[in-house]
Design a protein around this motif. Structure first.
Motif, PDB file in Angstrom:
ATOM      1  N   UNK A 164       0.738  -1.385  -0.254  1.00  0.00           N
ATOM      2  CA  UNK A 164      -0.168  -0.006   0.248  1.00  0.00           C
ATOM      3  C   UNK A 164       1.022   0.963   0.458  1.00  0.00           C
ATOM      4  N   UNK A 165       0.285   2.716  -0.385  1.00  0.00           N
ATOM      5  CA  UNK A 165      -1.105   2.499  -1.379  1.00  0.00           C
ATOM      6  C   UNK A 165      -0.865   1.903  -2.396  1.00  0.00           C
ATOM      7  N   UNK A 166      -0.383   0.995  -3.336  1.00  0.00           N
ATOM      8  CA  UNK A 166      -0.157   0.291  -4.388  1.00  0.00           C
ATOM      9  C   UNK A 166      -1.042  -0.617  -4.648  1.00  0.00           C
ATOM     10  N   UNK A 167      -1.315  -1.423  -3.654  1.00  0.00           N
ATOM     11  CA  UNK A 167      -1.875  -2.082  -4.083  1.00  0.00           C
ATOM     12  C   UNK A 167      -3.931  -2.695  -4.167  1.00  0.00           C
ATOM     13  N   UNK A 168      -3.868  -3.114  -5.474  1.00  0.00           N
ATOM     14  CA  UNK A 168      -4.909  -2.911  -5.744  1.00  0.00           C
ATOM     15  C   UNK A 168      -5.941  -3.929  -5.574  1.00  0.00           C
ATOM     16  N   UNK A 169      -5.493  -5.652  -5.748  1.00  0.00           N
ATOM     17  CA  UNK A 169      -6.419  -6.842  -5.442  1.00  0.00           C
ATOM     18  C   UNK A 169      -5.371  -7.898  -4.539  1.00  0.00           C
ATOM     19  N   UNK A 170      -6.451  -8.267  -3.571  1.00  0.00           N
ATOM     20  CA  UNK A 170      -5.576 -10.155  -3.784  1.00  0.00           C
ATOM     21  C   UNK A 170      -6.797 -11.060  -3.587  1.00  0.00           C
ATOM     22  N   UNK A 171      -6.722 -11.302  -4.984  1.00  0.00           N
ATOM     23  CA  UNK A 171      -7.248 -12.940  -4.802  1.00  0.00           C
ATOM     24  C   UNK A 171      -7.303 -14.413  -4.583  1.00  0.00           C
ATOM     25  N   UNK A 172      -7.604 -15.130  -4.287  1.00  0.00           N
ATOM     26  CA  UNK A 172      -6.955 -16.823  -3.971  1.00  0.00           C
ATOM     27  C   UNK A 172      -7.808 -17.545  -5.991  1.00  0.00           C
TER      28      UNK A 172
ATOM     29  N   UNK B 255      -0.301  -1.406  -8.448  1.00  0.00           N
ATOM     30  CA  UNK B 255      -0.348  -0.509  -9.333  1.00  0.00           C
ATOM     31  C   UNK B 255       1.119  -0.260 -10.140  1.00  0.00           C
ATOM     32  N   UNK B 256       1.651   0.024 -11.674  1.00  0.00           N
ATOM     33  CA  UNK B 256       2.739   0.009 -11.840  1.00  0.00           C
ATOM     34  C   UNK B 256       3.757   1.117 -11.340  1.00  0.00           C
ATOM     35  N   UNK B 257       3.223   1.719  -9.769  1.00  0.00           N
ATOM     36  CA  UNK B 257       4.204   2.938  -9.436  1.00  0.00           C
ATOM     37  C   UNK B 257       5.152   1.869  -8.325  1.00  0.00           C
ATOM     38  N   UNK B 258       4.822   0.728  -8.329  1.00  0.00           N
ATOM     39  CA  UNK B 258       5.121   0.231  -6.549  1.00  0.00           C
ATOM     40  C   UNK B 258       6.763  -0.058  -7.507  1.00  0.00           C
ATOM     41  N   UNK B 259       7.658   0.342  -5.866  1.00  0.00           N
ATOM     42  CA  UNK B 259       8.737   0.680  -6.510  1.00  0.00           C
ATOM     43  C   UNK B 259       9.041  -1.527  -6.442  1.00  0.00           C
ATOM     44  N   UNK B 260       9.970  -1.789  -7.365  1.00  0.00           N
ATOM     45  CA  UNK B 260      10.911  -2.610  -7.549  1.00  0.00           C
ATOM     46  C   UNK B 260      11.160  -3.305  -6.147  1.00  0.00           C
ATOM     47  N   UNK B 261      11.975  -2.384  -5.339  1.00  0.00           N
ATOM     48  CA  UNK B 261      11.891  -2.762  -4.165  1.00  0.00           C
ATOM     49  C   UNK B 261      10.958  -3.716  -3.391  1.00  0.00           C
ATOM     50  N   UNK B 262       9.813  -3.544  -3.394  1.00  0.00           N
ATOM     51  CA  UNK B 262       8.923  -4.132  -2.639  1.00  0.00           C
ATOM     52  C   UNK B 262       8.135  -5.018  -3.332  1.00  0.00           C
TER      53      UNK B 262
ATOM     54  N   UNK C 247       1.093  -6.482 -12.526  1.00  0.00           N
ATOM     55  CA  UNK C 247       1.303  -5.230 -12.665  1.00  0.00           C
ATOM     56  C   UNK C 247      -0.658  -5.060 -12.761  1.00  0.00           C
ATOM     57  N   UNK C 248      -1.159  -3.954 -12.428  1.00  0.00           N
ATOM     58  CA  UNK C 248      -2.549  -3.792 -13.141  1.00  0.00           C
ATOM     59  C   UNK C 248      -2.460  -3.489 -14.399  1.00  0.00           C
ATOM     60  N   UNK C 249      -2.041  -2.736 -15.126  1.00  0.00           N
ATOM     61  CA  UNK C 249      -1.644  -1.906 -16.732  1.00  0.00           C
ATOM     62  C   UNK C 249      -1.972  -3.624 -17.502  1.00  0.00           C
ATOM     63  N   UNK C 250      -1.163  -4.477 -16.955  1.00  0.00           N
ATOM     64  CA  UNK C 250      -0.561  -5.865 -17.953  1.00  0.00           C
ATOM     65  C   UNK C 250      -1.731  -6.784 -17.285  1.00  0.00           C
ATOM     66  N   UNK C 251      -2.526  -7.121 -16.259  1.00  0.00           N
ATOM     67  CA  UNK C 251      -3.658  -8.087 -16.021  1.00  0.00           C
ATOM     68  C   UNK C 251      -4.503  -6.941 -16.448  1.00  0.00           C
TER      69      UNK C 251
ATOM     70  N   UNK D  32      -8.696  -8.359 -13.706  1.00  0.00           N
ATOM     71  CA  UNK D  32      -7.941  -9.226 -14.207  1.00  0.00           C
ATOM     72  C   UNK D  32      -9.138 -10.116 -16.100  1.00  0.00           C
ATOM     73  N   UNK D  33      -8.569  -9.573 -17.141  1.00  0.00           N
ATOM     74  CA  UNK D  33      -9.066 -10.163 -17.767  1.00  0.00           C
ATOM     75  C   UNK D  33      -9.373 -11.308 -18.367  1.00  0.00           C
ATOM     76  N   UNK D  34     -10.129 -12.021 -18.589  1.00  0.00           N
ATOM     77  CA  UNK D  34     -10.128 -13.125 -19.311  1.00  0.00           C
ATOM     78  C   UNK D  34      -9.203 -12.947 -20.417  1.00  0.00           C
ATOM     79  N   UNK D  35      -8.272 -14.302 -21.224  1.00  0.00           N
ATOM     80  CA  UNK D  35      -7.288 -14.163 -22.516  1.00  0.00           C
ATOM     81  C   UNK D  35      -8.682 -14.799 -23.352  1.00  0.00           C
ATOM     82  N   UNK D  36      -8.393 -14.120 -24.864  1.00  0.00           N
ATOM     83  CA  UNK D  36      -8.793 -14.390 -26.336  1.00  0.00           C
ATOM     84  C   UNK D  36      -9.522 -15.908 -26.022  1.00  0.00           C
TER      85      UNK D  36
END
Length: 264
Positions: free
Chosen positions: A31-39, A62-69, A95-99, A157-161
């Motif tokens: 946080x504050x970059x956490x978007x979602x956690x799911x099983x 989110x895409x701004x999450x530092x790599x160290x995190x 990353x949310x932009x990928x998902x 999260x998008x479904x694949x084609x």
């Protein structure tokens, strides 16, 4: 004390405190970059078996999450730093932009395997892993992901084609057919789940899918029933199935999936 989980009562009691702590540590790091956690996996499909199943978790940030995190996540969630009560934890960070877009790529920023019965792995390079597993997991997540914290799964999260998904399913069956690192009962049950998906268009629990295929495929019924019997046992006590029978079954499964992929 108020739970941080969205619906703790819906989760298997054996792993509920573990998931609570996993989410707490994830929030502390992300946080504050956490978007979602799911099983995903067996918990999402309501088929978790203690002593046999992994805990499969996806984290979207989110895409701004530092790599160290991301690297800190691999440390704070590793067994036994956070003792895993299941066979293991398989956790992926996206990353949310990928998902949010369909993709054939693995695409993760962390792939963490840890736990008492899993070889430890913390991988930060998605090009090192076969992508098909992640395509399938994202399909299961979009259909049935069990939200633990944050934004609803289908919003992130998008479904694949379809064509990409069937290619991923076929690749997974071929990988299972190699047999390396897989219990033979799981090879059979994953094959059943793949065929059941082709027939119904929905992901089902392995045991549910196996019973569906056993009803219609008499020639493979003894093998499927033996796989179900073995699956009731802990991983360490799984019963080996005849390799030739497993290979013949998976060849049949691959043919069914190829037919479906062509139809698409």
């Amino acid at each position: 004390m108020t739970s941080t989980l969205v619906d703790p009562e819906s989760l298997p009691v054996e792993v509920r405190p573990y998931l609570e702590e996993l989410v707490r540590r994830t929030r502390a790091v992300c946080e504050p970059h956490l978007v979602s956690v799911f099983a995903v996996g067996s918990i999402a499909l309501a088929d978790y078996r203690h002593g046999r199943s992994d805990v499969d978790v996806t984290v979207v940030v989110g895409p701004a999450l530092p790599g160290r995190a991301v690297r800190e996540m691999a440390k704070v969630l590793a067994h036994p730093t956070l003792p895993c009560p299941a066979a293991g934890l398989e956790l992926v960070i996206y990353d949310s932009e990928f998902a949010k877009r369909p993709s054939v790529a693995a695409g993760y920023s962390l792939n963490l395997n840890t736990g008492p019965l899993l070889p430890s792995r913390a991988d930060f390079d998605p090009t090192r892993s076969p992508a098909f597993w992640y395509v399938i997991d994202r399909s299961i997540a979009h259909q049935s992901g069990r939200l633990l914290y944050g934004s609803p799964v289908r919003q992130v999260v998008a479904a694949p084609h379809d064509r990409d998904l069937y290619a991923a399913i076929l690749a997974s069956v071929r990988e299972h057919a190699d047999g390396v690192g897989h219990l033979s009962d799981n090879q059979v049950l994953n094959g059943c789940r793949s065929v059941a998906f082709c027939r119904t268009g929905r992901w089902q629990a392995k045991r549910t899918a196996a019973r569906l295929i056993a009803q219609t495929e008499e020639a493979f019924r003894p093998l499927i029933e033996a796989a179900l019997h073995s699956f009731q046992r802990p991983r360490s006590a799984a019963v080996p199935l005849p390799a030739a029978d497993v290979h013949a079954f998976l060849s049949w499964v691959a043919d069914r999936i190829e037919d479906e992929a062509i139809a698409r």
